[in-house]
Design a protein around this motif. Sequence first.
Motif, mmCIF file in Angstrom:
data_model
loop_
_atom_site.group_PDB
_atom_site.id
_atom_site.type_symbol
_atom_site.label_atom_id
_atom_site.label_comp_id
_atom_site.label_asym_id
_atom_site.label_seq_id
_atom_site.Cartn_x
_atom_site.Cartn_y
_atom_site.Cartn_z
ATOM 1 N N LEU A 78 88.815 29.919 31.071
ATOM 2 C CA LEU A 78 88.284 31.282 31.063
ATOM 3 C C LEU A 78 88.684 32.061 32.312
ATOM 4 O O LEU A 78 88.907 33.275 32.242
ATOM 5 C CB LEU A 78 86.765 31.257 30.902
ATOM 6 N N ASN A 79 88.782 31.378 33.440
ATOM 7 C CA ASN A 79 89.186 32.073 34.664
ATOM 8 C C ASN A 79 90.628 32.581 34.554
ATOM 9 O O ASN A 79 90.936 33.690 34.982
ATOM 10 C CB ASN A 79 89.021 31.176 35.884
ATOM 11 N N ARG A 80 91.504 31.764 33.980
ATOM 12 C CA ARG A 80 92.891 32.200 33.769
ATOM 13 C C ARG A 80 92.935 33.351 32.764
ATOM 14 O O ARG A 80 93.683 34.304 32.934
ATOM 15 C CB ARG A 80 93.751 31.021 33.281
ATOM 16 N N ALA A 81 92.112 33.274 31.725
ATOM 17 C CA ALA A 81 92.038 34.351 30.736
ATOM 18 C C ALA A 81 91.621 35.654 31.401
ATOM 19 O O ALA A 81 92.217 36.712 31.153
ATOM 20 C CB ALA A 81 91.070 33.980 29.617
ATOM 21 N N LEU A 82 90.615 35.567 32.264
ATOM 22 C CA LEU A 82 90.148 36.757 32.965
ATOM 23 C C LEU A 82 91.235 37.335 33.857
ATOM 24 O O LEU A 82 91.473 38.548 33.863
ATOM 25 C CB LEU A 82 88.900 36.417 33.797
ATOM 26 N N ALA A 83 91.946 36.491 34.585
ATOM 27 C CA ALA A 83 93.029 36.958 35.453
ATOM 28 C C ALA A 83 94.125 37.640 34.633
ATOM 29 O O ALA A 83 94.644 38.703 35.028
ATOM 30 C CB ALA A 83 93.611 35.793 36.252
ATOM 31 N N SER B 144 97.468 39.829 27.200
ATOM 32 C CA SER B 144 96.191 39.762 26.491
ATOM 33 C C SER B 144 96.221 38.662 25.431
ATOM 34 O O SER B 144 95.220 37.995 25.195
ATOM 35 C CB SER B 144 95.840 41.115 25.865
ATOM 36 N N GLU B 145 97.386 38.458 24.802
ATOM 37 C CA GLU B 145 97.511 37.372 23.827
ATOM 38 C C GLU B 145 97.385 36.018 24.523
ATOM 39 O O GLU B 145 96.734 35.100 24.001
ATOM 40 C CB GLU B 145 98.838 37.457 23.077
ATOM 41 N N LEU B 146 97.997 35.882 25.692
ATOM 42 C CA LEU B 146 97.853 34.645 26.463
ATOM 43 C C LEU B 146 96.390 34.419 26.841
ATOM 44 O O LEU B 146 95.894 33.287 26.786
ATOM 45 C CB LEU B 146 98.713 34.684 27.723
ATOM 46 N N ALA B 147 95.714 35.490 27.219
ATOM 47 C CA ALA B 147 94.290 35.375 27.558
ATOM 48 C C ALA B 147 93.504 34.836 26.363
ATOM 49 O O ALA B 147 92.663 33.941 26.515
ATOM 50 C CB ALA B 147 93.748 36.730 27.997
ATOM 51 N N PHE B 148 93.788 35.362 25.173
ATOM 52 C CA PHE B 148 93.135 34.884 23.953
ATOM 53 C C PHE B 148 93.347 33.378 23.794
ATOM 54 O O PHE B 148 92.404 32.639 23.491
ATOM 55 C CB PHE B 148 93.687 35.639 22.738
ATOM 56 N N HIS B 149 94.579 32.928 24.007
ATOM 57 C CA HIS B 149 94.878 31.497 23.864
ATOM 58 C C HIS B 149 94.118 30.668 24.907
ATOM 59 O O HIS B 149 93.661 29.567 24.597
ATOM 60 C CB HIS B 149 96.389 31.245 23.936
ATOM 61 N N HIS B 150 93.966 31.201 26.124
ATOM 62 C CA HIS B 150 93.203 30.483 27.151
ATOM 63 C C HIS B 150 91.711 30.469 26.826
ATOM 64 O O HIS B 150 91.027 29.490 27.122
ATOM 65 C CB HIS B 150 93.457 31.083 28.537
ATOM 66 N N VAL B 151 91.210 31.531 26.226
ATOM 67 C CA VAL B 151 89.798 31.569 25.829
ATOM 68 C C VAL B 151 89.527 30.525 24.759
ATOM 69 O O VAL B 151 88.520 29.807 24.799
ATOM 70 C CB VAL B 151 89.393 32.979 25.332
ATOM 71 N N LYS B 152 90.421 30.416 23.802
ATOM 72 C CA LYS B 152 90.225 29.511 22.662
ATOM 73 C C LYS B 152 90.776 28.100 22.880
ATOM 74 O O LYS B 152 90.465 27.194 22.117
ATOM 75 C CB LYS B 152 90.891 30.097 21.405
ATOM 76 N N ALA C 156 83.708 40.712 28.209
ATOM 77 C CA ALA C 156 83.343 39.602 27.318
ATOM 78 C C ALA C 156 83.688 38.260 27.953
ATOM 79 O O ALA C 156 82.886 37.311 27.888
ATOM 80 C CB ALA C 156 84.052 39.752 25.973
ATOM 81 N N VAL C 157 84.850 38.166 28.588
ATOM 82 C CA VAL C 157 85.247 36.907 29.232
ATOM 83 C C VAL C 157 84.364 36.642 30.451
ATOM 84 O O VAL C 157 83.954 35.498 30.685
ATOM 85 C CB VAL C 157 86.748 36.904 29.595
ATOM 86 N N LYS C 158 84.026 37.674 31.211
ATOM 87 C CA LYS C 158 83.106 37.486 32.341
ATOM 88 C C LYS C 158 81.770 36.921 31.853
ATOM 89 O O LYS C 158 81.190 36.033 32.485
ATOM 90 C CB LYS C 158 82.871 38.813 33.071
#
Length: 170
Positions: free
Chosen positions: A134-139, A118-126, A157-159
């Motif tokens: 965003l697709n990697r964050a969602l995955a 989830s922390e990695l997803a946050f970094h991909h979102v930002k 939220a990412v979707k």
Amino acid sequence: DMGHPEAAFRLGQSYYFDADTAENRAQTIQWWRVAASKGHTGAAFDLADLFIDSPSAERLQEAGKLLEPLTRNEDDAGKAHFLLGKIYRKGPEGEPDYAKAVDHFRKAADLGMKFAKSELAFHHVKGLGVEKDLNRALALLKEANQDSDFFDEAIEAVKKMIAEEGGQRQ
């Protein structure tokens, strides 16, 4: 000699769980430092976790020094890398080091830490320390959410962000 590491750890815990005063906090830190210096991993983790919330660069650096050796222990490596990621995101040298944070979060995720994903997803979102994706964050959030519904709101939220940017959902 200040005694047995487990006794020092438990004494620190008793101060930690007592009234939240400056004196109790100082005693907690003192006894957890003693226990950690004698190899008590629980004390090292708890002290590092306590220091991560500190605005002090010195405390962040001390937390890093407590955690680095634990990355070499198979049982403790995932949690140690996860906490190191949080330290580098805050910036133990005064400025965040997002690339190092992402590196530690990846190592923690590879060792099975769901919250690291989830922390990695946050970094991909930002786009912090990695390309914004965003697709990697969602995955990553979907992987972290396996067998739970903890990250359902983040997934939605990412979707929504992906839809707003006209991207593809995975």
